[in-house]
Design a protein around this motif. Structure first.
Motif: not given
Length: 195
Positions: A46, A124, A140, A142
């Protein structure tokens, strides 16, 4: 890391009262998922889109009422990521590095915390309800830990984004040191130079 000086933690903690300490954490978890049924994800890592449009890691400044760097970091994680961040604690054993140079009389401390996939998914899912969501944190994201067949898509393209301070270098160093990439090394990737 360009424009910064690496310090041992003990040296950083002895800098004195005129220095501010900022702590940030890379959160990651093993991920057995497959992209398009053929590209192994291996890990979920993250990062966050910050208020200034740059990518960085969750965290922030340690306040005077915080009893330790880690206490300040865990408080910041709850503010930026929400209550799911209370299900784990970043500890001194998660510490990776300290650098000066991110601002006048600021020392930045970097941590990496391995979570379970369930913990990461909870972070998340709850992030949009965090105190700082929509303010300091815009969302957020990835990190794609793969490179597509074209040799550009995935991590190489992700690295072309704008990162705050040493976040790009911290990401690459952590990915290599923690063995989070397929090969365990970034040497084979076509990684664009930082702009």
């Amino acid at each position: 890391m360009a424009g910064s000086r690496r310090l041992a933690l003990a040296e950083a903690l002895e800098l004195g009262p005129g220095w501010r300490h900022a702590c940030h954490a890379l959160l990651y978890a093993p991920d057995p998922g497959m992209l398009f049924g053929r590209i192994p994800l291996r890990y979920a890592v993250l990062m966050q889109m910050r208020f200034d449009g740059r990518l960085g890691f969750p965290g922030g400044f340690v306040d005077t009422q915080d009893n330790s760097l880690e206490e300040g970091l865990n408080r910041e994680l709850r503010e930026e990521l929400g209550e799911a961040a209370a299900a784990f604690r970043v500890e001194r054993t998660d510490y990776r590095s300290s650098h000066t140079g991110s601002g006048p009389r600021v020392v930045a401390h970097f941590y990496a915390k391995r979570l379970t996939l369930e913990q990461l998914l909870a972070v998340e899912a709850g992030a949009t309800r965090a105190k700082d969501h929509g303010l300091e944190v815009l969302g957020l994201v990835r990190v794609p830990l793969y490179t597509l067949r074209d040799g550009v898509g995935g991590l190489p393209t992700f690295l072309e984004n704008s990162f705050i301070g040493s976040a790009r270098e911290q990401l690459l160093e952590a990915l290599q040191d923690l063995g989070l990439l397929q090969s365990g090394s970034i040497s084979g990737l076509k990684i664009p130079a930082r702009h």
